[in-house]
Design an enzyme around this catalytic site. Structure first.
Site, PDB file in Angstrom:
ATOM      1  N   PHE A  73      35.274  39.971  37.412  1.00 44.87           N
ATOM      2  CA  PHE A  73      35.635  41.182  38.154  1.00 44.87           C
ATOM      3  C   PHE A  73      35.709  40.964  39.666  1.00 44.87           C
ATOM      4  CE2 PHE A  73      31.317  41.422  39.057  1.00 44.87           C
ATOM      5  CZ  PHE A  73      30.509  42.231  38.275  1.00 44.87           C
ATOM      6  N   GLU A  74      36.248  41.988  40.361  1.00 42.24           N
ATOM      7  CA  GLU A  74      36.607  41.905  41.786  1.00 42.24           C
ATOM      8  C   GLU A  74      37.716  40.874  42.023  1.00 42.24           C
ATOM      9  OE1 GLU A  74      35.540  44.191  43.387  1.00 42.24           O
ATOM     10  OE2 GLU A  74      33.474  44.683  42.928  1.00 42.24           O
ATOM     11  N   GLY A  75      38.600  40.732  41.034  1.00 42.10           N
ATOM     12  CA  GLY A  75      39.634  39.705  41.100  1.00 42.10           C
ATOM     13  C   GLY A  75      39.082  38.418  40.532  1.00 42.10           C
TER      14      GLY A  75
END
Length: 602
Positions: free
Chosen positions: A410-412
């Site tokens: 997550f968060e890219g």
């Protein structure tokens, strides 16, 4: 121990993102945990005590998806002021600096499910309204979010779009009476969804205007799906959202029509930086637990903590903590340095925060990738130290191992962020914001003469300073050759960009560790345990950085051109012989004396 010279001091607010690649090690003072203010330490201590006393004892209930408990814990955290650091006092917050915000993220990270729950609320859930909401929206939502009365969530990901945020298919059209936007579509993997009161949702208005909306839980046409059953962070709520002619008041459009990408990308920048801090607490806890277990567990009539290969793991774990901590708070200091001239009450303060996050987007991506992989390596070693016990649910390290895996997604994803690290540096260089190509010419000239960087200070970390400078030269030289070879097609050569991103990360880590250690010298004398931490990291990263650059060149050049560059590259092989047993013993002795990581900011 060798005397250390104080680095030159320059205000951090004049520095640009990515500047570390072009400055000599220690030429600018950085923020380190040793320089935290008393107020920052007090907030950290309060949050750490809250997490130890009210969250960890409830780990089993949280792991069992007790959403009512999570909501209650958020409210208790709100009562202590732990949810409102990024919210202005005007709207019920405390409006403190970003360093304090990251310290709270560290303190809240002792339990993965709680860390994700609280950070989703205070970060990606609330910050879009903080930064992009109008006055009416801020006045309505922020006071309740600051106290935990209401819980926030962030809805971006869809079945066909994750890192490609603007590929979202959820649609929004204005109703015939002009009073609502009608949303249709779905969102996946939404943290806090089961008990959130307000969602920040992204949709395509009229099919092509990517836009943010504030959607309340009771919105007609909004349905929250069932809980997902996950590998890790099992206690956090993760549900899909479904929009079937959902009626969202027009006044709940967030920011500007068609500018939702500015919200999404800037929130992700801050989320990436906070993730760097949000792994540190868990890393320290698992290091402490592994040390204690190793001291108590006996094999062959001796504690396994006396075995060299176990001690090697403990030393490596501590080195990773020191690296992540040094980089994270250095970056926090850079952001706060940019904001130092602004008052929180200034009308354009939030615009300056957004600009600061954009400025240090490269460092934020570094922290996301480095931090998420560092905790992965650390908990893997921690499980190994525990042996068979590490595989049993009775021991918290089993849960920590599962919880850590999500950080690389997550968060890219880390793949996307590696592309961003190299891509953003080159983009800024092309725009003239960074002197990458001029520096690259100088590096090429030095390599042509068979020269390598020299240490500016002749102390116990001189070789490590040289290693950091060599890593920078490797990154700069590799990026220039890649840019010249592939031009605008470089983003199609992901293996090159990823390899060079790894070199950039190692350069930032080692530069930060050397600078921090020298700044922390007492009466001009370097701490031998800190020196051992830096040296161990340098020994491993030097070989890695050289190999990654070589790999990038092999994927960039062919024939005689490749042979020439590989030959020239040998000048930057900064490996220095060392005694691994001596480093290990110096380091682990420091851990044993402290009962865990010895440099906590309390």
């Amino acid at each position: 121990m060798v005397a250390a010279t104080e680095p030159a001091s320059r205000p951090q607010d004049v520095l640009a993102g990515g500047t570390f690649l072009f400055q000599e090690v220690g030429s600018t003072r950085i923020l380190t945990p040793e320089g935290f203010s008393e107020e920052q330490r007090l907030f950290f201590k309060t949050a750490l005590q809250f997490c130890r006393e009210q969250v960890l004892p409830q780990a089993a209930r949280i792991e069992g998806k007790d959403n009512a408990l999570l909501r209650d814990l958020l409210r208790r955290a709100g009562d202590l002021g732990l949810l409102s650091v990024d919210i202005a006092e005007t709207y019920g917050g405390t409006g403190l600096d970003k360093t304090t915000s990251l310290l709270l993220a560290e303190a809240m990270s002792l339990l993965g499910s709680w860390s994700v729950t609280s950070s989703a609320h205070t970060g990606i859930g609330s910050l879009p309204i903080v930064w992009f909401g109008n006055e009416a929206q801020k006045a309505k939502y922020l006071p309740k979010l600051a106290t935990g009365e209401w819980v926030a969530a962030y809805a971006l990901t869809e079945q066909g779009s994750g890192s490609d945020a603007r590929g979202a298919k959820t649609k929004a059209v204005k109703s015939q009476d002009g009073k609502h936007y009608v949303l249709n579509g779905s969102k996946l993997y939404i943290t806090n969804a089961a008990f959130a009161d307000v969602f920040v949702v992204f949709a395509q208005v009229d099919g092509d205007k990517f836009t943010g909306f504030i959607v309340e839980k009771d919105t007609p046409g909004l349905t929250v799906g069932p809980e997902e059953h996950k590998m890790g962070i099992r206690g956090s709520s993760t549900c899909p959202l479904y929009f079937e002619d959902a009626l969202v008041p027009v006044e709940n459009l967030l920011g500007e029509l068609g500018k939702g990408h500015r919200i999404a990308f800037n929130i992700l920048n801050y989320g990436r930086l906070k993730l760097g801090a949000g792994v540190i607490g868990s890393m320290k806890l698992q290091l402490q637990s592994a040390l204690k277990f190793a001291q108590e567990r006996k094999q062959f009539k001796a504690p396994i903590a006396t075995f060299p290969l176990i001690r090697e793991k403990l030393a490596r774990m501590a080195t990773l903590v020191y690296a992540v901590e040094s980089m994270t708070y250095r970056t926090a200091g850079l952001v706060d340095g940019r904001l130092a001239s602004k008052e929180r009450s200034d009308a354009d303060y939030d615009a300056h925060v957004i600009a600061a996050m954009e400025e240090f987007a490269t460092e934020a991506s570094i922290m996301k990738v480095f931090g998420s992989e560092a905790i992965g390596f650390l908990v893997d070693d921690a499980v190994q130290v525990h042996g068979g016990a590490g595989y049993i649910e009775e021991y918290p390290v089993e849960r920590a191992y599962r919880d850590a895996r999500i950080n690389r997604i997550f968060e890219g994803t880390n793949e996307i962020n590696r592309m961003l690290i190299t891509g953003m540096l080159l983009k800024r260089a092309v725009k003239g914001d960074l002197p990458l190509f001029a520096q690259a010419r100088s590096v090429a000239e030095e390599l042509g003469r068979g020269e390598r960087p020299r240490a500016g200070r002749h102390d116990a970390l001189a070789n490590e300073e040289i290693a950091a400078e060599c890593a920078k030269h490797l990154a700069i030289h590799g990026m220039r050759l890649a840019a010249e070879t592939f031009g605008t097609e470089l983003d199609k050569h992901q293996e090159v960009m990823a390899a060079l991103a790894d070199v950039v990360m190692d350069a930032y880590a080692l530069d930060s560790m050397v600078t921090r250690t020298r700044q922390g010298a007492t009466s001009g004398v370097l701490d031998p345990v800190r020196v051992a931490l830096v040296r161990l990291y340098a020994m491993e990263s030097t070989t890695r950085a050289f190999e990654r650059t070589r790999r990038a060149l092999c994927a960039t050049l062919k024939g005689d051109a490749l042979s020439l560059e590989l030959k020239r590259l040998s000048a930057l092989d900064a490996f220095t012989p060392y005694d691994p047993a001596e480093l290990r013993e110096t380091l682990v002795a420091g851990l044993e004396e402290a009962g865990g990581y010895p440099y906590n900011p309390l």
